[in-house]
Design a protein around this motif. Structure first.
Motif, PDB file in Angstrom:
ATOM      1  N   PHE A   1       0.829  -1.205   0.000  1.00  0.00           N
ATOM      2  CA  PHE A   1       0.000   0.000   0.000  1.00  0.00           C
ATOM      3  C   PHE A   1       0.860   1.250   0.000  1.00  0.00           C
ATOM      4  CE2 PHE A   1      -1.656   3.452   2.644  1.00  0.00           C
ATOM      5  CZ  PHE A   1      -2.593   3.942   1.752  1.00  0.00           C
ATOM      6  N   GLN A   2       1.871   1.302   0.867  1.00  0.00           N
ATOM      7  CA  GLN A   2       2.725   2.491   0.944  1.00  0.00           C
ATOM      8  C   GLN A   2       3.389   2.767  -0.395  1.00  0.00           C
ATOM      9  OE1 GLN A   2       3.095   4.735   3.292  1.00  0.00           O
ATOM     10  NE2 GLN A   2       1.757   3.741   4.774  1.00  0.00           N
ATOM     11  N   HIS A   3       3.846   1.708  -1.053  1.00  0.00           N
ATOM     12  CA  HIS A   3       4.487   1.873  -2.364  1.00  0.00           C
ATOM     13  C   HIS A   3       3.497   2.414  -3.391  1.00  0.00           C
ATOM     14  CE1 HIS A   3       7.140   1.089  -5.740  1.00  0.00           C
ATOM     15  NE2 HIS A   3       6.176   0.395  -6.318  1.00  0.00           N
ATOM     16  N   ALA A   4       2.286   1.835  -3.442  1.00  0.00           N
ATOM     17  CA  ALA A   4       1.274   2.263  -4.409  1.00  0.00           C
ATOM     18  C   ALA A   4       0.784   3.677  -4.097  1.00  0.00           C
ATOM     19  CB  ALA A   4       0.106   1.281  -4.414  1.00  0.00           C
ATOM     20  N   PHE A   5       0.620   3.993  -2.814  1.00  0.00           N
ATOM     21  CA  PHE A   5       0.148   5.319  -2.403  1.00  0.00           C
ATOM     22  C   PHE A   5       1.181   6.384  -2.770  1.00  0.00           C
ATOM     23  CE2 PHE A   5      -0.821   8.510   1.003  1.00  0.00           C
ATOM     24  CZ  PHE A   5      -2.103   8.832   0.581  1.00  0.00           C
ATOM     25  N   ARG A   6       2.456   6.055  -2.582  1.00  0.00           N
ATOM     26  CA  ARG A   6       3.527   6.987  -2.956  1.00  0.00           C
ATOM     27  C   ARG A   6       3.514   7.240  -4.463  1.00  0.00           C
ATOM     28  NH1 ARG A   6       7.297   4.255  -0.821  1.00  0.00           N
ATOM     29  NH2 ARG A   6       7.073   5.188   1.232  1.00  0.00           N
TER      30      ARG A   6
ATOM     31  N   ARG B   1       1.634  20.868   1.524  1.00  0.00           N
ATOM     32  CA  ARG B   1       0.523  20.372   2.341  1.00  0.00           C
ATOM     33  C   ARG B   1       0.571  18.844   2.475  1.00  0.00           C
ATOM     34  NH1 ARG B   1      -4.085  23.618   2.129  1.00  0.00           N
ATOM     35  NH2 ARG B   1      -4.991  22.056   3.518  1.00  0.00           N
ATOM     36  N   ILE B   2       0.940  18.153   1.397  1.00  0.00           N
ATOM     37  CA  ILE B   2       1.042  16.682   1.451  1.00  0.00           C
ATOM     38  C   ILE B   2       2.123  16.269   2.434  1.00  0.00           C
ATOM     39  CG2 ILE B   2       1.795  14.645   0.151  1.00  0.00           C
ATOM     40  CD1 ILE B   2       0.271  15.804  -2.271  1.00  0.00           C
ATOM     41  N   ARG B   3       3.260  16.972   2.436  1.00  0.00           N
ATOM     42  CA  ARG B   3       4.353  16.643   3.374  1.00  0.00           C
ATOM     43  C   ARG B   3       3.937  16.867   4.822  1.00  0.00           C
ATOM     44  NH1 ARG B   3       9.569  19.222   0.137  1.00  0.00           N
ATOM     45  NH2 ARG B   3      10.021  17.366  -1.129  1.00  0.00           N
ATOM     46  N   GLU B   4       3.083  17.869   5.049  1.00  0.00           N
ATOM     47  CA  GLU B   4       2.595  18.131   6.408  1.00  0.00           C
ATOM     48  C   GLU B   4       1.668  17.006   6.887  1.00  0.00           C
ATOM     49  OE1 GLU B   4       2.572  23.043   6.037  1.00  0.00           O
ATOM     50  OE2 GLU B   4       0.682  21.902   6.016  1.00  0.00           O
ATOM     51  N   VAL B   5       0.789  16.541   5.994  1.00  0.00           N
ATOM     52  CA  VAL B   5      -0.206  15.528   6.373  1.00  0.00           C
ATOM     53  C   VAL B   5       0.388  14.111   6.323  1.00  0.00           C
ATOM     54  CG1 VAL B   5      -2.453  14.535   5.777  1.00  0.00           C
ATOM     55  CG2 VAL B   5      -2.099  17.000   5.597  1.00  0.00           C
ATOM     56  N   PHE B   6       1.267  13.867   5.347  1.00  0.00           N
ATOM     57  CA  PHE B   6       1.864  12.528   5.181  1.00  0.00           C
ATOM     58  C   PHE B   6       3.404  12.638   5.256  1.00  0.00           C
ATOM     59  CE2 PHE B   6      -2.061  12.653   2.603  1.00  0.00           C
ATOM     60  CZ  PHE B   6      -2.811  11.678   3.251  1.00  0.00           C
ATOM     61  N   PRO B   7       3.957  12.877   6.431  1.00  0.00           N
ATOM     62  CA  PRO B   7       5.405  13.109   6.529  1.00  0.00           C
ATOM     63  C   PRO B   7       6.247  11.906   6.145  1.00  0.00           C
ATOM     64  CG  PRO B   7       4.405  12.894   8.704  1.00  0.00           C
ATOM     65  CD  PRO B   7       3.273  12.968   7.727  1.00  0.00           C
ATOM     66  N   ASN B   8       5.669  10.717   6.167  1.00  0.00           N
ATOM     67  CA  ASN B   8       6.442   9.507   5.886  1.00  0.00           C
ATOM     68  C   ASN B   8       6.342   9.047   4.437  1.00  0.00           C
ATOM     69  OD1 ASN B   8       7.289   9.296   8.602  1.00  0.00           O
ATOM     70  ND2 ASN B   8       5.319   8.326   9.134  1.00  0.00           N
ATOM     71  N   VAL B   9       5.598   9.776   3.613  1.00  0.00           N
ATOM     72  CA  VAL B   9       5.419   9.372   2.212  1.00  0.00           C
ATOM     73  C   VAL B   9       6.537   9.974   1.380  1.00  0.00           C
ATOM     74  CG1 VAL B   9       3.938   9.547   0.180  1.00  0.00           C
ATOM     75  CG2 VAL B   9       2.965   9.036   2.411  1.00  0.00           C
TER      76      VAL B   9
END
Length: 198
Positions: free
Chosen positions: A162-167, A190-198
């Protein structure tokens, strides 16, 4: 389909808008590009069926997508041919058009970013990936963001996959706007703020 207005005339799919009685519908026909392609898909679920299942799944989970209405398949016993996915027509604009028309209005750009982030958060919560997250598949209508073209959408049981596909979805999404474009910079931040690990 011959009497409808063509919205997309692609090699793999043809999409038309048509009025039936007092309703406006969208018919998406999944084309078979060659004899080999027809044979390779004959025993698998059609992309129309996959779109139908995914649209119903999203609506059940509270994610905005046009109402699915019907699926039609050409079949010869267990073998499948061309297939049609029919949905309600959504009067709206692709999000890239809304952004292009409002590049100097930071409130509109922030609102568009909010809409995109809400979809991403829903997909993350449900462990879904879209696989073709281009701007033309994100339609702004009724102050909401609707997602379409669902035949590549997948539900993941493996967190790693999932993490790979979501990225990959996020990378594809950001490619809709040139690096340095004001909305590209805003959305990426904004994406980096909400998803810091992506």
């Amino acid at each position: 389909m011959e009497t409808g207005t063509i919205l997309k005339a692609g090699n793999s799919a043809t999409v038309v808008k048509i009025k039936v009685a007092d309703r406006i519908l969208v018919i998406k026909r999944y084309n078979l590009k060659s004899r080999f392609h027809a044979v390779s898909r004959a025993l698998r679920p059609t992309r129309a069926i996959i779109s139908w299942r995914n649209a119903n799944r999203l609506r059940f989970m509270g994610v905005s997508t046009p109402q699915p209405l019907a699926v039609i398949e050409e079949r010869w016993g267990p073998l499948r041919g061309r297939a049609y996915f029919i949905s309600a027509y959504l009067a709206g604009q692709p999000i890239n058009e809304v952004i292009q028309q409002n590049l100097s209005d930071i409130d509109v750009l922030n609102n568009c970013a909010d809409l995109v982030l809400r979809i991403l958060q829903q997909f993350c919560r449900l462990r879904l990936s879209h696989s073709d997250l281009k701007a033309s598949n994100l339609i702004v209508a009724q102050d909401q963001l609707f997602i379409i073209d669902l035949d590549g959408m997948k539900k993941h049981t493996s967190n790693r996959k999932f993490q790979h596909a979501f990225r990959r979805d996020i990378i594809r999404l950001l490619q809709n706007w040139r690096c340095g474009n004001i909305f590209h910079t805003l959305l990426k931040t904004r994406i980096r703020e909400v998803f810091p690990n992506v």
